[in-house]
Design an enzyme around this catalytic site. Structure first.
Site, PDB file in Angstrom:
ATOM      1  N   GLU A 236       6.843   5.588  -8.685  1.00  0.00           N
ATOM      2  CA  GLU A 236       5.408   5.269  -8.762  1.00  0.00           C
ATOM      3  C   GLU A 236       4.647   6.160  -7.792  1.00  0.00           C
ATOM      4  OE1 GLU A 236       4.043   1.204  -8.476  1.00  0.00           O
ATOM      5  OE2 GLU A 236       5.973   0.449  -9.131  1.00  0.00           O
TER       6      GLU A 236
ATOM      7  N   ASN B  28       1.586   3.035  -2.654  1.00  0.00           N
ATOM      8  CA  ASN B  28       0.889   3.936  -3.590  1.00  0.00           C
ATOM      9  C   ASN B  28      -0.403   4.457  -2.966  1.00  0.00           C
ATOM     10  OD1 ASN B  28       2.397   4.201  -6.173  1.00  0.00           O
ATOM     11  ND2 ASN B  28       2.342   1.961  -6.053  1.00  0.00           N
TER      12      ASN B  28
ATOM     13  N   ASP C 197      -3.286  -4.513 -18.800  1.00  0.00           N
ATOM     14  CA  ASP C 197      -2.264  -3.455 -18.869  1.00  0.00           C
ATOM     15  C   ASP C 197      -2.183  -2.782 -20.247  1.00  0.00           C
ATOM     16  OD1 ASP C 197      -1.588  -4.057 -16.215  1.00  0.00           O
ATOM     17  OD2 ASP C 197      -0.144  -5.572 -16.825  1.00  0.00           O
TER      18      ASP C 197
ATOM     19  N   GLY D 277       0.764  -1.245   0.000  1.00  0.00           N
ATOM     20  CA  GLY D 277       0.000   0.000   0.000  1.00  0.00           C
ATOM     21  C   GLY D 277       0.795   1.296   0.000  1.00  0.00           C
TER      22      GLY D 277
ATOM     23  N   ILE E 224      -7.693  -9.531 -11.487  1.00  0.00           N
ATOM     24  CA  ILE E 224      -8.099  -8.906 -12.743  1.00  0.00           C
ATOM     25  C   ILE E 224      -9.601  -8.664 -12.713  1.00  0.00           C
ATOM     26  CG2 ILE E 224      -8.269  -9.281 -15.234  1.00  0.00           C
ATOM     27  CD1 ILE E 224      -5.570 -10.774 -15.017  1.00  0.00           C
ATOM     28  N   LEU E 225      -9.997  -7.421 -12.956  1.00  0.00           N
ATOM     29  CA  LEU E 225     -11.423  -7.102 -12.942  1.00  0.00           C
ATOM     30  C   LEU E 225     -12.082  -7.622 -14.218  1.00  0.00           C
ATOM     31  CD1 LEU E 225     -11.317  -3.399 -11.640  1.00  0.00           C
ATOM     32  CD2 LEU E 225     -11.909  -5.449 -10.332  1.00  0.00           C
TER      33      LEU E 225
ATOM     34  N   HIS F 239       1.345   0.575 -13.067  1.00  0.00           N
ATOM     35  CA  HIS F 239       2.069  -0.644 -13.436  1.00  0.00           C
ATOM     36  C   HIS F 239       3.574  -0.371 -13.438  1.00  0.00           C
ATOM     37  CE1 HIS F 239       2.504  -4.609 -15.168  1.00  0.00           C
ATOM     38  NE2 HIS F 239       3.398  -4.094 -15.977  1.00  0.00           N
TER      39      HIS F 239
ATOM     40  N   ASN G 209      -4.897   2.491 -13.254  1.00  0.00           N
ATOM     41  CA  ASN G 209      -4.008   1.479 -12.674  1.00  0.00           C
ATOM     42  C   ASN G 209      -2.570   1.971 -12.754  1.00  0.00           C
ATOM     43  OD1 ASN G 209      -3.126  -1.088 -11.660  1.00  0.00           O
ATOM     44  ND2 ASN G 209      -2.574  -1.676 -13.748  1.00  0.00           N
TER      45      ASN G 209
HETATM   46  C1  GAR Z   1       3.526  -1.561  -7.316  1.00  0.00           C
HETATM   47  O1  GAR Z   1       4.831  -1.722  -7.788  1.00  0.00           O
HETATM   48  C2  GAR Z   1       2.544  -1.599  -8.465  1.00  0.00           C
HETATM   49  O2  GAR Z   1       3.007  -0.978  -9.622  1.00  0.00           O
HETATM   50  C3  GAR Z   1       2.397  -3.074  -8.660  1.00  0.00           C
HETATM   51  O3  GAR Z   1       2.340  -3.596  -7.364  1.00  0.00           O
HETATM   52  C4  GAR Z   1       3.103  -2.775  -6.490  1.00  0.00           C
HETATM   53  C5  GAR Z   1       2.252  -2.383  -5.317  1.00  0.00           C
HETATM   54  O4  GAR Z   1       3.013  -1.683  -4.372  1.00  0.00           O
HETATM   55  N1  GAR Z   1       1.239  -3.390  -9.431  1.00  0.00           N
HETATM   56  C6  GAR Z   1       1.205  -4.355 -10.327  1.00  0.00           C
HETATM   57  O5  GAR Z   1       2.146  -5.077 -10.560  1.00  0.00           O
HETATM   58  C7  GAR Z   1      -0.118  -4.525 -11.015  1.00  0.00           C
HETATM   59  N2  GAR Z   1       0.015  -5.383 -12.138  1.00  0.00           N
HETATM   60  P1  GAR Z   1       2.314  -0.919  -3.194  1.00  0.00           P
HETATM   61  O6  GAR Z   1       1.326  -1.904  -2.568  1.00  0.00           O
HETATM   62  O7  GAR Z   1       3.411  -0.535  -2.254  1.00  0.00           O
HETATM   63  O8  GAR Z   1       1.601   0.281  -3.782  1.00  0.00           O
END
Ligand code: GAR
Length: 195
Positions: free
Chosen positions: A179, A22, A150, A20, A97-98, A114, A112
């Protein structure tokens, strides 16, 4: 879906499965004075997701969705989204995946993040594949979600260098930092270009 702009704040649901960071950065953005968004709901498929802590700390409602049965899970998601009048969904490390159904109902209103320079390296294990292929650059992308994995319209993308001594761990850390920076920026841009 209704229009996003107006006097009222845009009501956001964030979907996570784990750490979490992000989500945390989006909360910071939402808590800013005059912010255009208000995060009102956290949806997670993982009862033990570390990110739940940030929701509790910020008094954001939490909806835990059991994904044993995907059809039932998505029915519950839709009920929660309606209940809290959500007009924008931000996927932030949501590892499910939704289905087309939800994507169509919230068409153009699901973002989203990525960890790659899409359209390169869709799917999982992006950093591992980037290192293996000796890429010179990598990065991250915020994009609209459509029914292909994606593949939706790109809102913002940020590129960084891959160092010679990078491994999966060091690279993922550096990408994650950017990110966390670009997701709020992408929301700002998305809102301003989506009257
Ligand atoms: C992030 O790196 C995000 O880009 C990735 O999961 C991580 C979550 O980190 N998402 C994917 O790979 C989706 N396909 P976080 O929980 O610290 O935000």
């Amino acid at each position: 879906m209704e229009k996003l702009t107006g006097k009222k704040k845009i009501r956001v649901a964030v979907f996570i499965s784990g750490r979490g960071t992000n989500f945390k950065s989006l909360i910071k953005f939402s808590n800013k004075k005059n912010s255009l968004i208000k995060i009102v709901l956290l949806i997670t498929n993982n009862k033990n997701a570390e990110g739940i802590y940030f929701a509790k700390k910020n008094k954001i409602k939490i909806s835990y969705i059991n994904y044993i049965n995907k059809i039932k899970a998505e029915r519950e998601i839709l009920i929660s989204l309606k209940q809290y009048n959500i007009n924008l969904i931000c996927l932030a490390g949501f590892m499910k995946i939704l289905s087309k159904r939800i994507i169509n109902i919230y068409k153009g209103k699901i973002l989203n993040i990525h960890p790659s320079l899409l359209p390169k390296y869709k799917g999982l294990n992006t950093h591992k594949r980037v290192i293996k292929n000796r890429e010179k650059f990598t990065g991250c992308t915020v994009h609209l979600v459509n029914s292909r994995l994606d593949s939706g319209k790109i809102i913002i993308q940020k590129k960084i260098k891959v160092f010679k001594n990078d491994d999966e761990n060091s690279l993922s850390k550096r990408v994650l930092k950017i990110e966390n920076l670009i997701y709020p920026k992408a929301i700002k841009k998305f809102i301003s270009t989506n009257p």
